[in-house]
Design an enzyme around this catalytic site. Structure first.
Site, PDB file in Angstrom:
ATOM      1  N   ASP A  29     -18.931  -8.577  31.303  1.00  0.00           N
ATOM      2  CA  ASP A  29     -20.150  -8.530  30.504  1.00  0.00           C
ATOM      3  C   ASP A  29     -21.188  -7.565  31.050  1.00  0.00           C
ATOM      4  O   ASP A  29     -22.005  -7.049  30.294  1.00  0.00           O
ATOM      5  CB  ASP A  29     -20.752  -9.932  30.323  1.00  0.00           C
ATOM      6  CG  ASP A  29     -21.042 -10.638  31.638  1.00  0.00           C
ATOM      7  OD1 ASP A  29     -20.584 -10.156  32.679  1.00  0.00           O
ATOM      8  OD2 ASP A  29     -21.720 -11.675  31.599  1.00  0.00           O
ATOM      9  N   GLU A  55      -8.446  -7.411  38.233  1.00  0.00           N
ATOM     10  CA  GLU A  55      -9.068  -6.297  38.934  1.00  0.00           C
ATOM     11  C   GLU A  55      -8.279  -5.851  40.162  1.00  0.00           C
ATOM     12  O   GLU A  55      -8.278  -4.663  40.493  1.00  0.00           O
ATOM     13  CB  GLU A  55     -10.504  -6.681  39.352  1.00  0.00           C
ATOM     14  CG  GLU A  55     -11.462  -6.870  38.192  1.00  0.00           C
ATOM     15  CD  GLU A  55     -11.460  -8.268  37.602  1.00  0.00           C
ATOM     16  OE1 GLU A  55     -12.277  -8.543  36.703  1.00  0.00           O
ATOM     17  OE2 GLU A  55     -10.621  -9.104  38.057  1.00  0.00           O
ATOM     18  N   HIS A 120     -25.620 -15.535  36.112  1.00  0.00           N
ATOM     19  CA  HIS A 120     -24.202 -15.783  36.382  1.00  0.00           C
ATOM     20  C   HIS A 120     -23.627 -14.589  37.166  1.00  0.00           C
ATOM     21  O   HIS A 120     -24.167 -13.482  37.118  1.00  0.00           O
ATOM     22  CB  HIS A 120     -23.427 -15.978  35.077  1.00  0.00           C
ATOM     23  CG  HIS A 120     -23.425 -14.779  34.177  1.00  0.00           C
ATOM     24  ND1 HIS A 120     -24.540 -14.351  33.492  1.00  0.00           N
ATOM     25  CD2 HIS A 120     -22.436 -13.909  33.861  1.00  0.00           C
ATOM     26  CE1 HIS A 120     -24.240 -13.275  32.782  1.00  0.00           C
ATOM     27  NE2 HIS A 120     -22.977 -12.986  32.987  1.00  0.00           N
ATOM     28  N   HIS A 121     -22.566 -14.815  37.885  1.00  0.00           N
ATOM     29  CA  HIS A 121     -21.909 -13.842  38.763  1.00  0.00           C
ATOM     30  C   HIS A 121     -22.732 -13.529  40.010  1.00  0.00           C
ATOM     31  O   HIS A 121     -22.359 -12.630  40.780  1.00  0.00           O
ATOM     32  CB  HIS A 121     -21.570 -12.531  38.039  1.00  0.00           C
ATOM     33  CG  HIS A 121     -20.614 -12.669  36.906  1.00  0.00           C
ATOM     34  ND1 HIS A 121     -19.838 -13.785  36.697  1.00  0.00           N
ATOM     35  CD2 HIS A 121     -20.311 -11.801  35.890  1.00  0.00           C
ATOM     36  CE1 HIS A 121     -19.102 -13.610  35.607  1.00  0.00           C
ATOM     37  NE2 HIS A 121     -19.378 -12.429  35.099  1.00  0.00           N
ATOM     38  N   GLY A 424      -0.299  -2.494  53.910  1.00  0.00           N
ATOM     39  CA  GLY A 424       0.777  -3.481  53.811  1.00  0.00           C
ATOM     40  C   GLY A 424       0.447  -4.714  53.004  1.00  0.00           C
ATOM     41  O   GLY A 424       0.798  -5.828  53.405  1.00  0.00           O
ATOM     42  N   ASP A 455      11.522 -10.166  45.712  1.00  0.00           N
ATOM     43  CA  ASP A 455      11.219 -11.264  44.791  1.00  0.00           C
ATOM     44  C   ASP A 455       9.882 -11.911  45.127  1.00  0.00           C
ATOM     45  O   ASP A 455       9.090 -12.230  44.239  1.00  0.00           O
ATOM     46  CB  ASP A 455      12.349 -12.302  44.795  1.00  0.00           C
ATOM     47  CG  ASP A 455      12.787 -12.731  46.200  1.00  0.00           C
ATOM     48  OD1 ASP A 455      12.280 -12.163  47.195  1.00  0.00           O
ATOM     49  OD2 ASP A 455      13.635 -13.634  46.305  1.00  0.00           O
ATOM     50  N   ASN A 482      16.262 -12.053  47.640  1.00  0.00           N
ATOM     51  CA  ASN A 482      16.819 -12.624  48.868  1.00  0.00           C
ATOM     52  C   ASN A 482      16.172 -13.969  49.193  1.00  0.00           C
ATOM     53  O   ASN A 482      16.062 -14.354  50.348  1.00  0.00           O
ATOM     54  CB  ASN A 482      16.665 -11.637  50.039  1.00  0.00           C
ATOM     55  CG  ASN A 482      15.277 -11.012  50.083  1.00  0.00           C
ATOM     56  OD1 ASN A 482      14.311 -11.582  49.581  1.00  0.00           O
ATOM     57  ND2 ASN A 482      15.191  -9.828  50.667  1.00  0.00           N
ATOM     58  N   GLY A 484      13.085 -15.237  49.068  1.00  0.00           N
ATOM     59  CA  GLY A 484      11.855 -15.436  49.820  1.00  0.00           C
ATOM     60  C   GLY A 484      11.414 -14.227  50.611  1.00  0.00           C
ATOM     61  O   GLY A 484      11.801 -13.091  50.322  1.00  0.00           O
ATOM     62  N   GLU A 488       9.127 -11.671  56.739  1.00  0.00           N
ATOM     63  CA  GLU A 488       8.442 -12.722  57.509  1.00  0.00           C
ATOM     64  C   GLU A 488       9.440 -13.578  58.277  1.00  0.00           C
ATOM     65  O   GLU A 488       9.156 -14.039  59.388  1.00  0.00           O
ATOM     66  CB  GLU A 488       7.611 -13.610  56.570  1.00  0.00           C
ATOM     67  CG  GLU A 488       6.655 -12.850  55.652  1.00  0.00           C
ATOM     68  CD  GLU A 488       5.551 -12.149  56.406  1.00  0.00           C
ATOM     69  OE1 GLU A 488       5.394 -12.397  57.624  1.00  0.00           O
ATOM     70  OE2 GLU A 488       4.837 -11.341  55.790  1.00  0.00           O
TER      71      GLU A 488
END
Length: 579
Positions: A29, A55, A120-121, A424, A455, A482, A484, A488
């Site tokens: 807005d 965004e 607002h915002h 990253g 994935d 794979n 997941g 990690e």
């Protein structure tokens, strides 16, 4: 001024953007506002509004666009507070990776800025400048259009800083300034990067020093190209240097495709201790390293395991040069490289004939793949994909298995390669693919846009595929399934549930996100074996990429490219807590 043609501030800004970039974002807005800046955007004859799903994705798309549309910037339009803060991760990534993005924020009108009502915002405490203060941490410069008299010069200052620094910038546009008229005369002068004035005596001294070092090094000179070779637009100057001198050239991961990877004097990727042994030996035994546009981050240097000394290194950067221990601010590579080439070319250095390792994609022979002859392994996948890629393809790889796997994948000349190794942020690649594909279309590239993602990463930003289809883009999406977060698992928590994800019905995804009237209809495939992968890649209809396609590539849960395994081992040693 009297007698000079006028233009609204909003249209002045759009004219400047149409000269150097494109516009992504989400309506809000304070953009729509009482003066409807978005109407100006939609009605502008040279700007295509790309409405994104959120965004953050818009910031990623602007990043991808800027990387492919060389000489341009990506631009994003968000609303005050909620919109701009949603985008800030993407803007920070562009800052980290030296990508020029203009962030335009529609803010409350000038009267509200003074009186600070409970709008607002806002944060509800009158701190209307809180978001600007946040933006200062992640953008090169900031501007606000409050006064008509300075509006044009302020817009030009901010945009010029963007193209000079190759970093994001931030511009606030109050709702009651959009339609204010100002002189348009400055538009007749195109925006150009600001180049620092060079001290000619100092420049000659530096060129003499480098020439002497090259002569002393004899047959042991190598060049390493890195990210800022691409970001600061010196690829042509670098190619002239390496082509005319014949010096062996290697690349850091973030500099991949800064030089053609099928060039006979290109030896591959140098990543410190995790490099291939032959590359490591060639680089680290050199008596002189000419380092161009380096960004020595952890994942770009094998966890800071470069074994090259400052005494044997010359560094060329966008705004300074280092010769061994000497620092020369203001002496940038764009200006220096042509003169350096002119100095070094006539030397006929012995380094021009030293041997260079062949950078090739080699498929595993029968019995060499630990996962056997059926399962699609990383050892097989990346060399096989290398055969599928064509000149002028745009290749986007996500952080993790894809960005590490692609390091082993030679690319043909004129391929454009995108990754986000320093920042990253997983999910970046999907949004960036939208911007990259749009930029490729605008440039008239004959190749395809190819996304390689995991994935887990795709689940963060998947809705942006609908934006791609809405705009008639036809990327090929390789989704490595794979089960997941494999990167990690190798860093920590191999069997932990926090590295698991929901296994979506991937081949139904495009049908859900596609516009009802999309033609041609999206296509999706699942490949589980090497034979199925080969058959798909050899299918002429698939390879033509006339419509958007998704390929679910089923892989072993723990399989990973060798560079990732080496990097994870180094990272684990660094992150290990003390007893």
């Amino acid at each position: 001024r009297e007698g000079q043609e006028s233009i609204t501030i909003g249209n002045y800004l759009l004219e400047r953007l149409s000269q150097i970039g494109s516009l992504f974002g989400v309506p809000g807005d304070f953009n729509l506002g009482e003066y409807l800046f978005h109407d100006l955007v939609e009605d502008h004859p040279k700007i295509d509004w790309v409405g994104n799903c959120n965004e953050l994705n818009a910031a990623y798309a602007a990043d991808g666009y800027a990387r492919v549309k060389h000489g341009s910037v990506g631009a994003i339009l968000t609303t005050f507070g909620v919109g701009e803060l949603s985008a800030i991760n993407g803007i920070a990534g562009a800052f980290s990776e030296h990508v020029p993005v203009v962030h335009i924020v529609g803010i409350p009108n000038t009267e509200q800025q003074k009186n600070k009502p409970l709008l607002h915002h806002t944060l509800g405490d009158g701190r209307y400048d809180a978001y600007l203060k946040a933006a200062r941490q992640f953008t090169w410069t900031q501007g606000a259009i409050f006064e008509a008299a300075s509006a044009a010069s302020e817009i030009d200052r901010v945009l010029t800083a963007c193209i000079t620094s190759a970093r994001p910038v931030y511009l606030e546009l109050p709702t009651d300034r959009v339609y204010v008229k100002i002189p348009r005369g400055r538009l007749d002068t195109p925006l150009r990067p600001i180049r620092q004035i060079t001290d000619l005596a100092e420049e000659e001294f530096v060129l003499d020093e480098i020439q002497q070092l090259v002569e002393k090094a004899g047959s042991e000179v190598v060049i390493i190209v890195d990210a800022n070779t691409i970001r600061h637009d010196v690829k042509e100057e670098v190619w002239d240097l390496i082509h005319r001198t014949g010096f062996p050239v290697y690349s850091a991961p973030m500099g991949k495709t800064a030089v053609p990877e099928d060039y006979e004097r290109y030896g591959g990727i140098y990543v410190g201790s995790i490099s291939h042994p032959e590359i490591k030996e060639k680089v680290e035994s050199a008596k002189l390293v000419l380092s161009i546009g380096s960004l020595k981050s952890d994942f770009n240097t094998g966890n800071f395991t470069y074994r090259t000394s400052r005494a044997s290194t010359v560094e060329l950067h966008s705004d300074h040069t280092r010769v061994q221990y000497g620092l020369y601010p203001g002496l940038g590579m764009k200006h220096l490289l042509p003169k350096l080439t002119a100095r070094l070319h006539p030397l006929d250095s012995p380094s021009s004939i030293t041997s260079v390792p062949a950078f090739r994609a080699i498929l595993p022979k029968e019995g060499e793949d630990p996962l056997g002859e059926e399962i699609i392994s990383h050892l097989y996948f990346w060399p096989r994909i290398s055969q599928f890629i064509r000149p002028e393809d745009v290749v986007v790889t996500e952080t993790g298995t894809s960005s590490f796997g692609a390091l082993e994948m030679p690319l043909p000349a004129k391929t454009i390669y995108l990754s986000q190794i320093l920042w990253g942020s997983i999910g970046w690649a999907t949004g960036a693919t939208v911007g990259a594909a749009l930029a490729a279309r605008e440039r008239g590239l004959k190749g395809r846009t190819l996304l390689f993602t995991g994935d887990g990463s795709l689940q963060l930003t998947v809705q942006e595929l609908s934006t791609a289809m809405r705009h008639g883009l036809s990327p090929i999406l390789f989704v490595l399934n794979n089960n997941g977060y494999t990167i990690e698992r190798h860093l920590h928590g191999r069997e932990r549930h926090y590295n698991d994800i929901v296994n979506w019905k991937w081949t139904q995804l495009l049908d859900v996100l596609a516009p009802a009237d999309l033609s041609p209809k999206p296509k999706s495939y699942t490949v589980r074996t090497k034979r199925e992968l080969d058959a798909l890649l050899e299918d002429a209809s698939f390879a033509s990429a006339t419509g958007i396609q998704l390929v679910e590539v089923v892989m072993d849960k723990y399989d990973a490219p060798l560079p990732l395994l080496r990097q994870a081992e180094l990272s684990n040693k660094t992150n290990r807590y003390a007893d």
